[in-house]
Every structure is written in C-alpha cells, then in structure tokens.
Design a protein around this motif. Structure first.
Motif, PDB file in Angstrom:
ATOM      1  N   ILE A  17       0.829  -1.207   0.000  1.00 17.52           N
ATOM      2  CA  ILE A  17       0.000   0.000   0.000  1.00 17.52           C
ATOM      3  C   ILE A  17       0.860   1.253   0.000  1.00 17.52           C
ATOM      4  O   ILE A  17       0.544   2.251  -0.656  1.00 17.52           O
ATOM      5  N   ASP A  18       1.965   1.217   0.732  1.00 18.03           N
ATOM      6  CA  ASP A  18       2.838   2.378   0.844  1.00 18.03           C
ATOM      7  C   ASP A  18       3.863   2.461  -0.279  1.00 18.03           C
ATOM      8  O   ASP A  18       4.658   3.411  -0.316  1.00 18.03           O
ATOM      9  N   GLY A  19       3.847   1.489  -1.190  1.00 21.22           N
ATOM     10  CA  GLY A  19       4.835   1.464  -2.258  1.00 21.22           C
ATOM     11  C   GLY A  19       4.868   2.703  -3.122  1.00 21.22           C
ATOM     12  O   GLY A  19       5.932   3.299  -3.340  1.00 21.22           O
ATOM     13  N   PRO A  20       3.719   3.171  -3.660  1.00 22.99           N
ATOM     14  CA  PRO A  20       3.750   4.368  -4.520  1.00 22.99           C
ATOM     15  C   PRO A  20       4.316   5.593  -3.809  1.00 22.99           C
ATOM     16  O   PRO A  20       5.042   6.387  -4.407  1.00 22.99           O
ATOM     17  N   LEU A  21       3.986   5.759  -2.517  1.00 23.34           N
ATOM     18  CA  LEU A  21       4.522   6.906  -1.778  1.00 23.34           C
ATOM     19  C   LEU A  21       6.036   6.824  -1.662  1.00 23.34           C
ATOM     20  O   LEU A  21       6.738   7.838  -1.795  1.00 23.34           O
ATOM     21  N   THR A  24       7.954   7.363  -5.060  1.00 18.11           N
ATOM     22  CA  THR A  24       7.870   8.739  -5.541  1.00 18.11           C
ATOM     23  C   THR A  24       8.483   9.730  -4.555  1.00 18.11           C
ATOM     24  O   THR A  24       8.489  10.941  -4.808  1.00 18.11           O
ATOM     25  N   GLY A  25       8.998   9.218  -3.437  1.00 22.08           N
ATOM     26  CA  GLY A  25       9.647  10.086  -2.463  1.00 22.08           C
ATOM     27  C   GLY A  25       8.703  10.957  -1.680  1.00 22.08           C
ATOM     28  O   GLY A  25       9.102  11.985  -1.128  1.00 22.08           O
ATOM     29  N   THR A  26       7.421  10.572  -1.597  1.00 19.79           N
ATOM     30  CA  THR A  26       6.435  11.413  -0.907  1.00 19.79           C
ATOM     31  C   THR A  26       5.990  10.837   0.430  1.00 19.79           C
ATOM     32  O   THR A  26       5.138  11.426   1.097  1.00 19.79           O
ATOM     33  N   ALA A  27       6.540   9.698   0.846  1.00 20.23           N
ATOM     34  CA  ALA A  27       6.250   9.163   2.183  1.00 20.23           C
ATOM     35  C   ALA A  27       7.088   9.947   3.186  1.00 20.23           C
ATOM     36  O   ALA A  27       8.317   9.914   3.119  1.00 20.23           O
ATOM     37  N   PRO A  28       6.482  10.671   4.105  1.00 20.31           N
ATOM     38  CA  PRO A  28       7.267  11.522   5.017  1.00 20.31           C
ATOM     39  C   PRO A  28       7.892  10.718   6.157  1.00 20.31           C
ATOM     40  O   PRO A  28       7.198  10.184   7.016  1.00 20.31           O
ATOM     41  N   TYR A  29       9.210  10.644   6.146  1.00 22.75           N
ATOM     42  CA  TYR A  29       9.933  10.015   7.249  1.00 22.75           C
ATOM     43  C   TYR A  29      10.102  11.026   8.384  1.00 22.75           C
ATOM     44  O   TYR A  29       9.685  12.182   8.270  1.00 22.75           O
ATOM     45  N   ALA A  30      10.713  10.594   9.475  1.00 21.92           N
ATOM     46  CA  ALA A  30      10.741  11.432  10.684  1.00 21.92           C
ATOM     47  C   ALA A  30      11.309  12.819  10.422  1.00 21.92           C
ATOM     48  O   ALA A  30      10.726  13.832  10.829  1.00 21.92           O
ATOM     49  N   PHE A  31      12.443  12.886   9.752  1.00 19.97           N
ATOM     50  CA  PHE A  31      13.101  14.177   9.545  1.00 19.97           C
ATOM     51  C   PHE A  31      12.337  15.054   8.563  1.00 19.97           C
ATOM     52  O   PHE A  31      12.560  16.266   8.509  1.00 19.97           O
TER      53      PHE A  31
END
Length: 708
Positions: A17-21, A24-31
């Motif tokens: 489910i989180d693959g497209p994010l 595309t570099g749009t999954a927000p990690y902690a920093f």
C-alpha cells in the motif's frame, strides 16, 4: 481465521500500500515531517573513553551568528527517575565511552550548528579505561538473567558423563564480531515543547507542558513509556509519531541518547521545533550495535549420531553504562535432543556504548556456533549433515518437556534438499573444482521463538463510508501497512479498499514494538478481535462514528506448548584458490512460518534476512580501536564497513511449508522477520568447508582467513 476463499484477502499476493509513496519520495519520514521554522541540532561528543569533564568553553560557538543555544550538563534540564542509564544524559560531568553525547549546539541551519560545535573546547580529567574484549576478562560476571527474562545458565543431566560416553566429540570455539545496523534511513528526530491548556467544568484550570516528537521508531507506544519517568510527564503530555521508517533491524527498537538530547535541547527553546538527523559516521557511536561473542561449544554423540551431550558457554561484551545480555544460548536449549545439556552466559564489562537489538539478537550468533558445530560433528561421524539433524530432532521441547505447537523442521530440511539438489553434493572436501574455484554446499537449521509481548490493542471506527483501523504499530519496510489492511478486510468481511489503516502514533491504541518477529501475529490478533467486536456490536450496517476496540488474543492452552518457527538454509559457494575470495552462488531458505498473510511481503522479509546473513558472513565487522585513549570504531562509514551489494546476492530464493498455527493467535501466523537470517552464516561456512576442507569458526569469512 475463517474467510470465504473466493473473496479472502489474507494469503493473496498484494502490492505494498505504501509502495507508490515510497518510490515517488512522498512518504514523510521522521526528519521530513512538516514543521514551521525549525532549528537544527549538532551534538557535542566525548573525545575520551572514560573520565570527567573539567571545563567546557562554548564562548566562540555562542558568538557565531545563527547559533541559538549551546546545551551542556551545566544548563541541561533535570531528568527525574534514572530508569534508563542510556537516556539519563547531561546530568553530570561523567564520560562513559568515546563518542558519548555530552552536549549540543542548536542553530538556524545544520551547517551553522555543525561548524559551531567544532568551536566548542572541552577539557577532561581522564580515568583508566578498558575497551578490549577478552573472554578471560577478570571482571566478567553472570548477569543472572538474559534479555528474554530466562536464567543465564541452565543444566540438565551430567555433561561430563555424556561427553565421556560419546563415541565422537566436538570441542571448539566460535566467535562473532561487533556489527552495526546501518539502515538506509539514519536515526532522526524532531522535538517541540509547547503548553497545553487544561479545561474543566468550571473553565480553564491551567496549563501544562506538552511534548511532540517525530522519531524514526520501531514502536511509539514503547518509546513513550520509556521517556515518561525520566521526564516526569503523564502519557497525555507526550505525543510521538512515526508513520514511516526507512529500515531499522532493531536499532530503532528503543529510544537512544539522541532522542533525549533533542528533547532536552528543545526544552530550552519552547515553541520551536528542534531537528536532528545523525550522520552515517555518528550511526557507529551511540545508537547501539551487535555485541561481540566468544562461544565454546561442545557436542558428544554415539556412533550412530545420536547426541549424548550439548554444552554452550558464551562470553559476550557489555557496556558498563548499560547491560544488554543477549539470549545467545537460547536455540541451544531447544533445537536438538540430548540427555545431558548445559549452557552458560557471562558478560565482559567494557567502557563502550550500549549494545542493542540487531536482527535475531542472540539467536544469530548462537546458531552460528551451534550449526557449525553440528556440521563438524557430521564430518567426524561420516554422516550426512541433514541426516544428523533429523536423527536429533526432539519429540518434545528438550528443556521444558512441553510438546511443540507445530514442528516442521524435518519437512524444511527434506524439501530444501530436494529443491537445492543436495544429492549432487560431494561429501569429500575439495572434490569439485572449476578452474581456480573450489565449489561446495552447506546446510544449517534455523529456529526462532515466539516472544511474549505486553498487551496490544486496536480499534475500528466507521467514518464516511470507510472502516478506519487504528493501532500504534510500525512499518519498517516489512509490509505492515499492507498485511494489517488484509487482515482487517477479512475480519470485517469487506474489500481492502474499504479499510483505512492508521499506524505509528501514540494517539492510537497501544501496540508492542516491531521486534522479535511479533508484529504480524500480535498486531494482527488485536485487529481481528477489534473487528469481531465491531461487527458483534453494530452488525453489517454501522452508523457514522460507530467504534469498537479489541486486544490481542492468544489461546490459554498455548501455555502448554513450545512455540517456535523453523527453517533450513542451503548454501552453495565457490572459493578462489588464488585470492581466497568467497562467492555465494546460490542460497535457498525453506521455512515453517505458520500462515502466510501476503506471499509478496513474506518473500521480501525472508530474502532480506538471508541477504543480511550473507553480508554478516562475508563482510560485516566493526573494528574497535582498543588502544588507550581511543575506544572508537575506526571503520565508521561504508568505505570501511562493507555490506553485501547486488553482486554478492546472485541467486537467493525463499520457499515455505504453510501450516497455520493457532497457538500463535487467530491469524495462525508465526514470525518471519528473523528466521531468515539465523542459520545463513553457518550454512555458508559449512559450504566453504565442503569446498576447501578449511573450517572457519570466526565471522566474517574474509579472504585472509582462507589463504593464511
């Protein structure tokens, strides 16, 4: 888990489910979490191994334009309960290890903070240090209990008698080095303090501090529980989020000093967020490592291969600041039957940073020793190593006497042998050569236990036509976003697109961290119970806002059984007679993992563990400079600390034998995150022996060890 196979989601191959994010570099990690006008932190770290800070001169740093604050033990907010010595920082002048956080500079930019930190001058009073690991250390001690809560020592029967009665014995020492995790996402944290208004029936009652943290964490619920007593706060005053984590392998299982450092710095700047992301070099200092081990392993067997005695004596490193006693002897107590058995664990106290969980902690180094020793025994007996393992497979758990809830190790070994072409293996070393390359095959068993976990809860709420499932779980790249959605969809009897999953936040129902291969069966159980409670209460036509909760459920009768996952690893290698270089040409893992929720993510987990096993077998070793006045890891970057690359992993395959195990909970799934790594180095080492006739008993298997 009973569902209509025509509409079931569980067991089906699903894209993440989180693959497209992520691609595309749009999954927000902690920093990357959105923050307004953040400040940036760079740490001050000790340049001595042990002693006290005499003086700190931060005047040049404070004078630099853009510097907002310099944090040291002189102005750090006071912490309360000393419940975790690793987190109890900046409360004194004491220095416990090289690279320890002794302060920080906070500035408008990362570059200014780093430059300002270089301007701070620190004077020390040094004390005698000891960072050299040695099994005969005069201060080694019995920790009493190891990390799983079981005794450090165990004894059944009379080992000396069992060895005396044996027709063949093995008595060797095996060693594993310090290793560091190095996930792709470095540890990073954002902390911000503000004031929370308290309202009552009579109006505003007042205000209290409120702390918001974005962290790269394997478990926000567990992290909050660890921070609360040190900060003297209530759960409602601390909010932690971690929706996406870019790898962890155990290093982000518990908060380390950099979290508290950022929290303390932000406390001096209320209302402004402070951000800190470690550099790759800093990852080798203060966020944990795999401890080093020295293991004496003895086996005794009758002429037919039946084991008469097993002993496993472990010496392993520990930080003086904080003990981390791995369960290195655990698999030895349970995998093979023998009437006479004994294990022991001793810790070697050193002036180094604390160790922490690293993929399959304890089982990984312990099974390297055990499965290499079993191969050595097979050679001495002139017995096929698979047959030796099958002859010593226990009918019940050797230590407790409990029956196994499920035990398909034999099936894994036999199916793996068939798939791998084991019948082509030449028993005699150096029997197969292709030009300069000697070729060989090796095998090793694998096991990993079910871990006991604190209560885990989940919720289901119906909003705007969707079922919102909430649980404070974490997805480290393991597929939790996907498999929990599949589990929820089946339990609610709805399509996956009707489920909206929420994870990684302390506002959600409490969940145990992503560790110990517990995630899917623990979180999945809670999700299933919450879904069943929801349907029982509201039926198939819920109203807007309807909500129900549920806790993870495990059968009471599970206490009567030994619960483990099993597997078998098969390796084929070729070794250069010119350079000693080792190539793993094929690697196969066959597993007994209970029910598989999603074949795609499961395969990824197995292959990931196996790849990490290749990396540890051939490359990984952190070199600690133990000379007086040093005490640091000298190869603290990817130029010196080698990990497996694509060329090291040409043909890695995973297969499984699916036998759902209801004793692990209603999902029927066992853990798979760590079973994929535990036997890999031993299988590779055994293949190297089969190829060359040279037995390697120390990781990693570098060329120098094969040409010396």
């Amino acid at each position: 888990m009973t569902t209509d196979p025509k509409t079931a989601s569980v067991g089906q191959d699903r894209v993440r489910i989180d693959g497209p994010l992520k691609v595309t570099g749009t999954a927000p990690y902690a920093f990357e979490q959105p923050t307004e006008n953040p400040a940036y932190l760079f740490p001050l770290t000790s340049t001595i191994t042990r002693g006290k800070i005499r003086a700190i001169d931060a005047s040049a740093a404070r004078a630099l334009s853009g510097v907002l604050e310099v944090l040291t033990h002189e102005n750090a907010p006071k912490l309360l309960a000393k419940t975790d010595t690793e987190l109890y920082i900046l409360q004194s002048r004491d220095v416990h290890y090289f690279g320890e956080n002794i302060g920080a500079v906070v500035a408008e930019t990362q570059e200014i903070a780093r430059h300002a930190a270089s301007l701070v001058r620190v004077e020390y009073d040094t004390e005698q240090e000891d960072t050299r690991f040695r099994p005969e250390h005069p201060e080694r001690y019995n920790p009493g209990k190891i990390n799983t809560g079981i005794p450090a020592d165990s004894k059944q029967g009379n080992v000396e008698q069992g060895l005396a009665e044996a027709a063949v014995t093995v008595d060797e020492v095996y060693a594993t080095p310090y290793e560091h995790h190095n996930p792709m996402e470095m540890h990073s944290v954002i902390a911000e303090w503000d004031r929370e208004r308290l309202d009552g029936v009579l109006g505003v009652l007042g205000e209290r501090p409120h702390l918001r943290i974005h962290d790269a964490s394997q478990g926000v619920s567990y992290e909050r529980l660890m921070l609360l007593p040190l900060l003297g706060l209530l759960p409602q005053q601390v909010e932690i989020s971690s929706p996406y984590v870019g790898g962890a392998f155990g290093s982000k299982g518990i908060p380390h000093a950099q979290v508290m450092l950022t929290v303390l710095a932000a406390r001096l700047m209320p209302g402004r967020a402070v951000k800190y992301m470690l550099s790759r070099q800093q990852m080798f200092r203060s966020v944990g490592h795999r401890l080093t081990t020295h293991q004496r392993f003895r086996l005794g067997a009758a002429a037919d291969g039946t084991l008469t005695a097993i002993t496993h004596d472990v010496q392993q490193s520990s930080s003086r600041l904080k003990q981390f006693a791995e369960q290195t002897v655990n698999a030895t107590r349970h995998l093979y039957a023998a009437p006479h058995r004994e294990t022991s664990t001793r810790m070697v106290p050193l002036d180094i940073g604390p160790a922490t969980f690293m993929r399959a902690p304890g089982e990984f180094p312990g099974m390297f020793a055990q499965e290499t020793a079993m191969d050595e025994l097979a050679v001495k007996l002139g017995l096929d190593p698979i047959e030796l393992r099958l002859r010593n497979k226990p009918d019940t758990d050797p230590e407790s006497g409990k029956p196994h809830s499920s035990h398909h190790l034999g099936e894994c070994l036999k199916e793996g042998a068939r798939l791998f072409g084991w019948e082509k293996r030449q028993a005699q070393p150096r029997a197969r050569q292709e030009g300069e390359w000697l070729c060989g095959m090796g095998v090793a068993a694998a096991t990993y236990p079910r871990q006991m976990t604190p209560p885990t809860k989940a919720s289901v709420a119906f909003r705007e036509g969707k079922y919102h499932v909430g649980i404070a779980a974490a997805d480290l790249g393991t597929g939790a976003w996907t498999v929990l959605t599949q589990i929820a969809a089946d339990a609610l009897k709805v399509p996956e697109e009707d489920v909206v999953l929420h994870i990684g936040h302390t506002d959600l129902p409490l969940a145990f961290l992503a560790g110990g291969s517990t995630g899917t069966y623990n979180w999945g159980s809670a999700v299933m119970v919450a879904a069943v409670n929801f349907r029982d209460r509201y039926g198939l036509t819920p109203a807007e806002g309807d909500e129900a909760e549920g806790s993870a459920f495990f059968p009471d009768e599970a206490k009567k059984y030994m619960l483990d996952a099993y597997g078998a690893h098969f390796a084929e290698v070729k070794v250069s007679t010119v350079t000693g270089e080792v190539h793993v040409t094929r690697l196969l893992g066959v597993y007994d993992p209970g029910r598989i929720i999603n074949p795609r993510t499961a395969n990824s987990q197995f292959i990931g563990g196996m790849t990490m096993g290749i990396s540890a077998a051939l490359h990984e070793e952190s070199y600690l400079d133990s000379r007086p006045g040093y005490g640091h890891v000298v190869n603290s970057d990817f130029a010196g600390y080698h990990i497996a690359a694509n060329a090291d992993v040409p043909d890695v395959q995973a297969r499984w034998i699916e036998h759902p195990d209801p004793m692990f909970g209603p999902t029927g799934a066992k853990g798979i995150g760590e079973i994929g790594i535990v036997g890999v180095p031993a299988a590779i080492g055994n293949a190297i022996y089969n190829a060359t006739g040279k037995r390697l008993r120390e990781l990693p298997f570098t060329p120098a060890k094969l040409v010396e």
